[in-house]
Write a protein that holds these residues in place. Structure first.
Motif, PDB file in Angstrom:
ATOM      1  N   ASN A   1       1.399   8.555   4.763  1.00 27.52           N
ATOM      2  CA  ASN A   1       1.518   9.048   3.395  1.00 27.52           C
ATOM      3  C   ASN A   1       1.787   7.894   2.432  1.00 27.52           C
ATOM      4  O   ASN A   1       2.655   7.057   2.668  1.00 27.52           O
ATOM      5  CB  ASN A   1       2.663  10.063   3.311  1.00 27.52           C
ATOM      6  CG  ASN A   1       2.773  10.692   1.931  1.00 27.52           C
ATOM      7  OD1 ASN A   1       1.759  11.024   1.319  1.00 27.52           O
ATOM      8  ND2 ASN A   1       3.991  10.841   1.446  1.00 27.52           N
ATOM      9  N   GLY A   2       1.039   7.821   1.350  1.00 29.86           N
ATOM     10  CA  GLY A   2       1.213   6.772   0.357  1.00 29.86           C
ATOM     11  C   GLY A   2       0.520   5.470   0.679  1.00 29.86           C
ATOM     12  O   GLY A   2       0.595   4.513  -0.118  1.00 29.86           O
ATOM     13  N   GLU A   3      -0.156   5.393   1.805  1.00 28.45           N
ATOM     14  CA  GLU A   3      -0.867   4.166   2.183  1.00 28.45           C
ATOM     15  C   GLU A   3      -2.027   3.897   1.219  1.00 28.45           C
ATOM     16  O   GLU A   3      -2.717   4.823   0.778  1.00 28.45           O
ATOM     17  CB  GLU A   3      -1.401   4.324   3.611  1.00 28.45           C
ATOM     18  CG  GLU A   3      -2.254   3.183   4.096  1.00 28.45           C
ATOM     19  CD  GLU A   3      -2.846   3.486   5.462  1.00 28.45           C
ATOM     20  OE1 GLU A   3      -2.106   3.401   6.456  1.00 28.45           O
ATOM     21  OE2 GLU A   3      -4.046   3.851   5.522  1.00 28.45           O
ATOM     22  N   ARG A   4      -2.212   2.622   0.891  1.00 25.34           N
ATOM     23  CA  ARG A   4      -3.306   2.227   0.007  1.00 25.34           C
ATOM     24  C   ARG A   4      -4.107   1.121   0.669  1.00 25.34           C
ATOM     25  O   ARG A   4      -3.530   0.221   1.276  1.00 25.34           O
ATOM     26  CB  ARG A   4      -2.770   1.774  -1.350  1.00 25.34           C
ATOM     27  CG  ARG A   4      -1.983   2.843  -2.105  1.00 25.34           C
ATOM     28  CD  ARG A   4      -1.508   2.324  -3.445  1.00 25.34           C
ATOM     29  NE  ARG A   4      -0.754   3.325  -4.183  1.00 25.34           N
ATOM     30  CZ  ARG A   4       0.565   3.486  -4.117  1.00 25.34           C
ATOM     31  NH1 ARG A   4       1.279   2.681  -3.332  1.00 25.34           N
ATOM     32  NH2 ARG A   4       1.176   4.415  -4.822  1.00 25.34           N
TER      33      ARG A   4
ATOM     34  N   ALA B   1      -1.276  -3.325  -7.084  1.00 26.75           N
ATOM     35  CA  ALA B   1      -0.725  -2.682  -5.896  1.00 26.75           C
ATOM     36  C   ALA B   1      -0.775  -1.165  -5.970  1.00 26.75           C
ATOM     37  O   ALA B   1      -0.586  -0.494  -4.950  1.00 26.75           O
ATOM     38  CB  ALA B   1       0.721  -3.136  -5.680  1.00 26.75           C
ATOM     39  N   THR B   2      -1.057  -0.612  -7.155  1.00 28.60           N
ATOM     40  CA  THR B   2      -1.101   0.844  -7.300  1.00 28.60           C
ATOM     41  C   THR B   2      -2.477   1.409  -6.993  1.00 28.60           C
ATOM     42  O   THR B   2      -2.618   2.339  -6.193  1.00 28.60           O
ATOM     43  CB  THR B   2      -0.676   1.246  -8.727  1.00 28.60           C
ATOM     44  OG1 THR B   2       0.649   0.760  -8.974  1.00 28.60           O
ATOM     45  CG2 THR B   2      -0.689   2.769  -8.882  1.00 28.60           C
ATOM     46  N   ASP B   3      -3.512   0.836  -7.612  1.00 28.85           N
ATOM     47  CA  ASP B   3      -4.860   1.365  -7.391  1.00 28.85           C
ATOM     48  C   ASP B   3      -5.751   0.412  -6.599  1.00 28.85           C
ATOM     49  O   ASP B   3      -6.938   0.689  -6.395  1.00 28.85           O
ATOM     50  CB  ASP B   3      -5.524   1.725  -8.723  1.00 28.85           C
ATOM     51  CG  ASP B   3      -5.642   0.532  -9.679  1.00 28.85           C
ATOM     52  OD1 ASP B   3      -5.476  -0.620  -9.231  1.00 28.85           O
ATOM     53  OD2 ASP B   3      -5.897   0.760 -10.881  1.00 28.85           O
ATOM     54  N   MET B   4      -5.208  -0.732  -6.180  1.00 33.13           N
ATOM     55  CA  MET B   4      -5.907  -1.711  -5.345  1.00 33.13           C
ATOM     56  C   MET B   4      -7.156  -2.276  -6.010  1.00 33.13           C
ATOM     57  O   MET B   4      -8.119  -2.665  -5.350  1.00 33.13           O
ATOM     58  CB  MET B   4      -6.260  -1.114  -3.974  1.00 33.13           C
ATOM     59  CG  MET B   4      -5.078  -0.538  -3.219  1.00 33.13           C
ATOM     60  SD  MET B   4      -3.737  -1.727  -2.932  1.00 33.13           S
ATOM     61  CE  MET B   4      -4.390  -2.672  -1.553  1.00 33.13           C
TER      62      MET B   4
ATOM     63  N   GLN C   1       5.258  -5.592  -8.911  1.00 32.45           N
ATOM     64  CA  GLN C   1       4.616  -6.712  -8.242  1.00 32.45           C
ATOM     65  C   GLN C   1       3.168  -6.418  -7.887  1.00 32.45           C
ATOM     66  O   GLN C   1       2.817  -5.294  -7.519  1.00 32.45           O
ATOM     67  CB  GLN C   1       5.392  -7.089  -6.975  1.00 32.45           C
ATOM     68  CG  GLN C   1       6.672  -7.856  -7.243  1.00 32.45           C
ATOM     69  CD  GLN C   1       7.270  -8.395  -5.961  1.00 32.45           C
ATOM     70  OE1 GLN C   1       7.406  -7.692  -4.974  1.00 32.45           O
ATOM     71  NE2 GLN C   1       7.633  -9.669  -5.977  1.00 32.45           N
ATOM     72  N   GLU C   2       2.355  -7.453  -8.005  1.00 34.85           N
ATOM     73  CA  GLU C   2       0.964  -7.385  -7.571  1.00 34.85           C
ATOM     74  C   GLU C   2       0.816  -8.064  -6.210  1.00 34.85           C
ATOM     75  O   GLU C   2       1.703  -8.772  -5.749  1.00 34.85           O
ATOM     76  CB  GLU C   2       0.049  -8.069  -8.589  1.00 34.85           C
ATOM     77  CG  GLU C   2      -0.201  -7.253  -9.850  1.00 34.85           C
ATOM     78  CD  GLU C   2       1.015  -7.199 -10.751  1.00 34.85           C
ATOM     79  OE1 GLU C   2       1.375  -6.070 -11.182  1.00 34.85           O
ATOM     80  OE2 GLU C   2       1.606  -8.250 -11.031  1.00 34.85           O
ATOM     81  N   LEU C   3      -0.338  -7.845  -5.588  1.00 39.32           N
ATOM     82  CA  LEU C   3      -0.655  -8.449  -4.303  1.00 39.32           C
ATOM     83  C   LEU C   3      -1.536  -9.674  -4.520  1.00 39.32           C
ATOM     84  O   LEU C   3      -2.384  -9.689  -5.411  1.00 39.32           O
ATOM     85  CB  LEU C   3      -1.378  -7.438  -3.404  1.00 39.32           C
ATOM     86  CG  LEU C   3      -0.773  -6.029  -3.355  1.00 39.32           C
ATOM     87  CD1 LEU C   3      -1.596  -5.136  -2.436  1.00 39.32           C
ATOM     88  CD2 LEU C   3       0.679  -6.061  -2.919  1.00 39.32           C
TER      89      LEU C   3
END
Length: 509
Positions: A241-244, A294-297, A273-275
């Motif tokens: 759950n919540g994996e992106r 990091a939210t919508d990749m 934070q961003e990736l």
């Protein structure tokens, strides 16, 4: 560089007269990392002990060491060189290390035509190739873990898998996001999840899987709580759950290796934070590094390499080097080739520093060029925090195949207001030789934690070819100015009013 100054003043006005002497000593400057007595930890020979390293701090008062050994044997039945992660208690002289029991089981099986056959293959899976901790949570991965994909044939895919440990290694859960229905090379069959690994400041896990989608690669993130919640060892295919995940791209992006390296940082001014992901074969093999929402990749910004096949993005790191409150990006290109005066190229490696000026805006890169041919300068780049306590963060750069007899070395670079000082302030030379393979001193680095609680950050250096790890402790820098001050400062030779001890002779003073 901050200094502590001690001034000792001697007065010549006393009951007796002293010879006149002016003593001047130059400042005595000590390096920050103590090379005289590093703490050394050893693992089984040939286990690649030291291939990955990290500090482990389950509480504010305790710091210990985690060491990956991806070719180690364990007690798992019928598993050969499955790999292990070791827990090493901190001791100034080093101490024995013990394997952490992430997984005690053999290969799980399924029935095929009434016969039990393995559905996974843990031998030579390279468990411990990556290990990372965050506030008592530990994740270690086996990027070469294979599974059978529930096919009737004995085909197997290197999807990779990771294990999470919490509560001081009392609870474990497996996390294998690429063990999915998207099998074979065109899907996630060659994902190698856990090839790279990091945590966000909120404790979310970030994985690189450079083999997905015909080696386009991908980045995957998930929360540790979500991985643990509802975990069942019997469930081989599970979407957390919540994996992106980043998705498949057009065929032009095949063989790019997105996720070869990962890091995290803040670059958009929103405190989220961003990736950061290295893509060393992207941009027609020039390589590039992507900043990912990091939210919508989605991809926000790219840094592109300047030389084909330099492996720009082999390693990435984030640190606020110039103390302006903004995260900066460091990128290693260990195969970069420099042209000599005679026109010949030599492979020396290069590290780039991108200073963030404001959100979405970076200065042109500062370049730190290696000097040793085939030394692989930039194979590892580790933020050290403020090693010398001057207000600017410092870094360590590994040169694992440089130095005397190619034993490896680590270079320390100090930060300042405009970036990194281009000349290293200290060089750590490799401590061991190895007959079968180079020791690789500096292949892995981890800094930024104070293991001995002296308020200076320390550094772990891995040498997987020698199956050893060294911990270098930082110490205070001291400058001593010794001066002899005379009173009075002017001597009148006509004024002979000072009587020498044990004599009736009068002298000037």
């Amino acid at each position: 560089m901050p200094v502590r100054r001690y001034r000792h003043t001697l007065s010549s006005r006393a009951a007796s007269c002293h010879s006149l002497l002016l003593l001047l000593l130059p400042g005595c400057v000590a390096f920050n990392l103590d090379v005289s007595q590093p703490a050394v930890y050893s693992g089984p020979q040939g286990s690649h002990f030291g291939y990955s390293v990290d500090f482990y701090s389950p509480d504010q008062n305790t710091v210990n060491i985690l060491v990956g050994a991806p070719k180690a044997n364990t007690s798992q039945p019928r598993i050969v060189e499955g790999g292990a992660v070791y827990f090493c208690s901190w001791a100034a002289g080093g101490a024995p290390c013990s394997q952490i029991p992430f997984d005690k089981s053999s290969n799980r099986t399924i029935k095929v035509n009434g016969t039990k056959e393995p559905v996974e293959f843990k031998s030579n899976q390279w468990f411990g190739a990556t290990v990372k901790s965050h506030k008592g949570k530990v994740v270690a991965c086996a990027p070469l873990y294979h599974w059978r994909t529930f096919k009737l044939t004995q085909e197997k895919d290197p999807v990779g898998t990771c294990y999470v440990a919490v509560h001081n290694f009392s609870d474990y859960a497996e996390y294998s996001p690429c063990r999915s229905g998207l099998e074979d090379p065109e899907g996630q069959g060659y994902c190698q999840a856990g090839f790279s690994l990091d945590f966000t400041q909120d404790g979310n896990l970030v994985l690189g899987g450079p083999g997905s989608f015909y080696w386009q690669g991908q980045v995957i993130t998930a929360g540790i709580f979500d991985i643990l919640n509802g975990y069942d060892f019997r469930n081989l295919q599970r979407r957390v759950n919540g994996e992106r995940q980043t998705g498949v791209a057009p065929a032009d992006y095949d063989d790019n290796y997105l996720g070869y390296s990962v890091a995290v940082g803040e670059f958009t001014g929103d405190s989220q934070q961003e990736l950061v992901a290295g893509i060393p074969r992207g941009a027609q093999a020039f390589g590039y590094v992507a900043i990912i929402n990091a939210t919508d990749m989605t991809f926000i910004l790219n840094f592109t390499g300047e030389q084909m096949a330099s492996y720009f993005g082999y390693t990435v790191a984030v640190s606020d080097i110039n103390n302006d409150g903004l995260d900066d990006v460091l990128v290693g290109a260990p195969l970069f080739m420099d042209r000599e005066s005679d026109g010949k190229l030599k492979e020396v490696g290069l590290v780039y520093l991108y200073l963030q000026e404001e959100e979405f805006l970076f200065k042109d890169a500062q370049r730190l060029l290696g000097t040793e041919v085939f030394g692989r300068f930039g194979s590892a780049v580790a933020p050290l925090a403020d090693l010398n306590q001057d207000g600017y963060n410092d870094i360590a750069i590994g040169v694992p195949f440089g130095g005397e007899d190619r034993r490896g070395k680590v270079l320390i670079y100090n930060g300042h207001s405009t970036g990194l000082i281009s000349k290293p302030s200290q060089v750590l030379d490799g401590l061991w030789s190895s007959d079968s393979m180079p020791p690789g001193f500096g292949f892995t680095l981890q800094g930024g934690s104070d293991i001995d609680k002296n308020e200076y950050p320390d550094l772990i250096v891995g040498a997987f070819g020698a199956s050893k790890v060294a911990v270098y402790r930082a110490r205070a820098v001291v400058t001593v100015d010794a001066q002899l001050q005379l009173n009075p400062s002017i001597i009148n030779p006509e004024n002979k009013s000072c009587q020498l001890l044990g004599s009736e002779t009068l002298v000037s003073w």
